[in-house]
Design an enzyme around this catalytic site. Structure first.
Site, short mmCIF file in Angstrom:
data_model
loop_
_atom_site.label_atom_id
_atom_site.label_comp_id
_atom_site.label_asym_id
_atom_site.label_seq_id
_atom_site.Cartn_x
_atom_site.Cartn_y
_atom_site.Cartn_z
N GLU A 215 8.23 18.11 12.16
CA GLU A 215 7.75 19.47 12.45
C GLU A 215 7.39 19.47 13.93
OE1 GLU A 215 7.64 22.07 10.59
OE2 GLU A 215 7.83 21.36 8.53
N CYS A 249 1.75 25.86 17.62
CA CYS A 249 3.19 25.56 17.76
C CYS A 249 4.04 26.83 17.70
CB CYS A 249 3.62 24.57 16.70
SG CYS A 249 3.32 25.16 15.03
P1 NAD Z 1 2.13 14.54 20.11
O1 NAD Z 1 3.57 14.47 19.76
O2 NAD Z 1 1.71 14.09 21.46
O3 NAD Z 1 1.26 13.66 19.07
C1 NAD Z 1 1.35 13.81 17.69
C2 NAD Z 1 0.95 12.51 17.00
O4 NAD Z 1 1.84 11.48 17.43
C3 NAD Z 1 -0.46 12.02 17.30
O5 NAD Z 1 -1.04 11.54 16.10
C4 NAD Z 1 -0.26 10.88 18.29
O6 NAD Z 1 -1.21 9.84 18.16
C5 NAD Z 1 1.12 10.36 17.93
N1 NAD Z 1 1.84 9.85 19.10
C6 NAD Z 1 1.77 10.32 20.38
N2 NAD Z 1 2.58 9.61 21.19
C7 NAD Z 1 3.18 8.67 20.41
C8 NAD Z 1 4.13 7.64 20.66
N3 NAD Z 1 4.61 7.43 21.89
N4 NAD Z 1 4.54 6.88 19.62
C9 NAD Z 1 4.07 7.08 18.37
N5 NAD Z 1 3.16 8.03 18.08
C10 NAD Z 1 2.72 8.83 19.07
O7 NAD Z 1 1.69 16.04 19.83
P2 NAD Z 1 0.30 16.74 20.06
O8 NAD Z 1 0.04 16.85 21.53
O9 NAD Z 1 -0.74 16.12 19.20
O10 NAD Z 1 0.61 18.20 19.46
C11 NAD Z 1 1.28 19.18 20.19
C12 NAD Z 1 2.74 19.29 19.81
O11 NAD Z 1 2.90 19.40 18.41
C13 NAD Z 1 3.38 20.55 20.40
O12 NAD Z 1 4.69 20.27 20.82
C14 NAD Z 1 3.41 21.50 19.20
O13 NAD Z 1 4.35 22.53 19.30
C15 NAD Z 1 3.70 20.55 18.10
N6 NAD Z 1 3.29 21.09 16.81
C16 NAD Z 1 4.21 21.43 15.89
C17 NAD Z 1 3.83 22.00 14.69
C18 NAD Z 1 4.80 22.39 13.61
O14 NAD Z 1 4.36 22.63 12.50
N7 NAD Z 1 6.08 22.47 13.88
C19 NAD Z 1 2.47 22.21 14.44
C20 NAD Z 1 1.55 21.85 15.41
C21 NAD Z 1 1.96 21.28 16.60
#
Ligand code: NAD
Length: 469
Positions: A215, A249
């Site tokens: 997602e 998002c």
């Molecule tokens: P992110 O991708 O930075 O992090 C999400 C999760 O991944 C966190 O738990 C983090 O610890 C982990 N993570 C981060 N870097 C990692 C890596 N290198 N390796 C493994 N795990 C890692 O996202 P965020 O900043 O927490 O959230 C914002 C993003 O999420 C935006 O792009 C937003 O659009 C998206 N989002 C999508 C939805 C949806 O339902 N489609 C909902 C909410 C947010």
């Protein structure tokens, strides 16, 4: 493969050993777990969750109730109402050539699942996917975001109180924790986050051919046609954009507006922001904050980059680094190479770009990645249909925004860069299940007539089968 050095190996193993016990639980036992989660959200921890979210990014209580608690409770109620049906044998038709057999689909659990969640709706996006994961009969390890530590701590407490660790466990930690977990041979990974990290997750999953639901996010265009009711469009857009301080998002990422109504839109926008958040949104209890200084600086740099490339600041642009505050901001005349037109904004800044012809508008949208959401404000039905037919998006809302997320009869998710797989209701249940096909033979079937040795007569039967059955 030996995972004994992995810090989560023993937790994973205990869930693996327990998976058939959980997988064979009745629908009533699963509903009991879901009801316990519902009660914890609605009653026991509701206040603590609101406090934690306020500490993490000053999220208003009513937004916590509506976008964190209510949406998960709704998913639970929907699932409780349908689960018996979802777990039944789904009988399918038998073709004539298979006379004497019957077939059905059985939704079985995938096994041991990993849920990795982001910070922007930390409760909703952690417990939301947990609902179908439990409903489908899986054991589950959850890794919430490190960016909202108060909320993650409350969720850890809840999971510990509600579930045995060999059924559902929550592991707090940062990127390192996530990467250790991703080394384990999960049966399914449900990831919510950015497209960049989505690629890392998918790559790690490929080592074990683990299935994934991704997602993701991206830039969701919001079209305002000259047939739109401008006042109503502005009211909805201001709500959808500044809810959660633009850290949603499916927030409108940028506006594509017919050039003839741009000025009228901007004036109405200013009035609406003042009406919703007062002359000084910094003092409004209804306006949350950017989650941390890193994201605050990213957004301030994006505004500076736009200004340096001759954009017009139409409204807002006030900042306060001490409280990660950026006021509701509207910017026009953006250069195509500006950060704001290329990266997901995820904050309270709204670029506005004009179009004059529908073809030009559609060409522009299709020159970008497929969005998670595409919004259309218009009364002209022909225009709406032209946009729907000639663009691609995970979801679309017409004359509103964000509401598509809260109808659990609709699948929620993106396409390619904005995601893989769907969540909510039956779609989420399917994601955490394997649709196992079962065929049972009851008597002699026509296929007997085609077993070797192959004779001339059997060749004729084979030809007739191709032609008639
Ligand atoms: P992110 O991708 O930075 O992090 C999400 C999760 O991944 C966190 O738990 C983090 O610890 C982990 N993570 C981060 N870097 C990692 C890596 N290198 N390796 C493994 N795990 C890692 O996202 P965020 O900043 O927490 O959230 C914002 C993003 O999420 C935006 O792009 C937003 O659009 C998206 N989002 C999508 C939805 C949806 O339902 N489609 C909902 C909410 C947010």
């Amino acid at each position: 493969m030996n995972y004994s050095n992995n810090p989560y190996a023993s937790l994973f193993k205990s869930q693996q050993e327990h998976q058939f016990y959980v997988g064979n639980s009745s629908y009533k036992q699963r509903i009991k777990k879901l009801k316990a989660l519902k009660n914890a959200l609605e009653k026991t921890y509701r206040h603590e969750i609101a406090e934690a979210l306020h500490q993490d990014f000053k999220k208003p209580k009513i937004e916590v109730d509506l976008t964190e608690i209510y949406l998960v409770v709704k998913e639970i109620k929907h699932t409780i109402g349908k689960l018996k049906d979802w777990l039944k044998k789904h009988r399918v038709d038998t073709p004539l050539s298979l006379l004497g057999t019957s077939s059905y689909i059985k939704y079985e659990p995938k096994g041991v699942c990993l849920i990795i969640s982001p910070w922007n709706y930390p409760v909703n996006l952690t417990f939301g996917p947990l609902v179908p994961a439990i409903a489908a009969g899986n054991t589950i390890i959850i890794k919430p975001s490190e960016m909202t530590p108060h909320t993650s701590a409350v969720m850890a407490k809840m999971v510990k109180a509600l579930f045995d660790e060999n059924e559902v466990a929550l592991v707090e930690g940062d990127v390192q924790t996530s990467q250790e977990l991703l080394k384990l041979p999960f049966n399914h990974i449900f990831f919510t986050g950015s497209p960049t990290v989505g690629k890392i997750v998918m790559k790690a999953a490929s080592a074990h051919l683990t299935s994934v639901t991704l997602e993701l996010g991206g830039k969701s265009p919001t079209i305002v046609h000259d047939s739109a009711d401008i006042k109503s469009a502005v009211k909805n857009i201001v709500w959808g954009k500044f809810l959660n301080n633009g850290q949603t998002c499916i927030a409108p990422d940028y506006i594509l507006i017919h050039e003839s109504i741009k000025r009228e839109f901007i004036e109405a926008f200013k009035d609406q922001v003042i009406q919703s958040y007062s002359e000084d949104p910094k003092t409004s209890e209804d306006y949350s904050r950017i989650v941390n200084i890193k994201h605050f600086e990213r957004l301030v740099n994006a505004i500076e980059d736009a200004k340096a490339k001759h954009a017009n600041l139409e409204f807002g642009g006030d900042i306060d680094a001490n409280s990660n505050y950026i006021s509701p901001t509207l910017i026009s005349n953006l250069s195509e190479d500006s950060t704001l037109m290329n990266e997901e904004i995820f904050g309270p800044i709204l670029p506005i770009k004009t179009f004059s012809k529908t073809d030009e508008l559609i060409g522009y949208i299709n020159s970008k990645e497929k969005p998670l959401a595409l919004y259309i404000y218009a009364q002209n039905r022909k225009f709406i249909n032209t946009v729907l037919k000639n663009t691609r998006a995970g979801s679309t809302c017409i004359n509103s925004n964000a509401l598509q997320y809260s109808n659990h009869n609709l699948p929620f998710g993106g396409s390619n860069n904005s995601g893989i797989g769907k969540s909510h209701g039956f779609f989420g249940f399917q994601e955490f299940s394997n649709a196992r096909s079962v065929l049972k033979r009851h008597m002699l079937t026509p296929t007997y007539a085609l077993f070797p040795p192959y004779t001339k007569l059997k060749e004729k039967i084979a030809n007739a089968t191709i032609k008639w059955f």
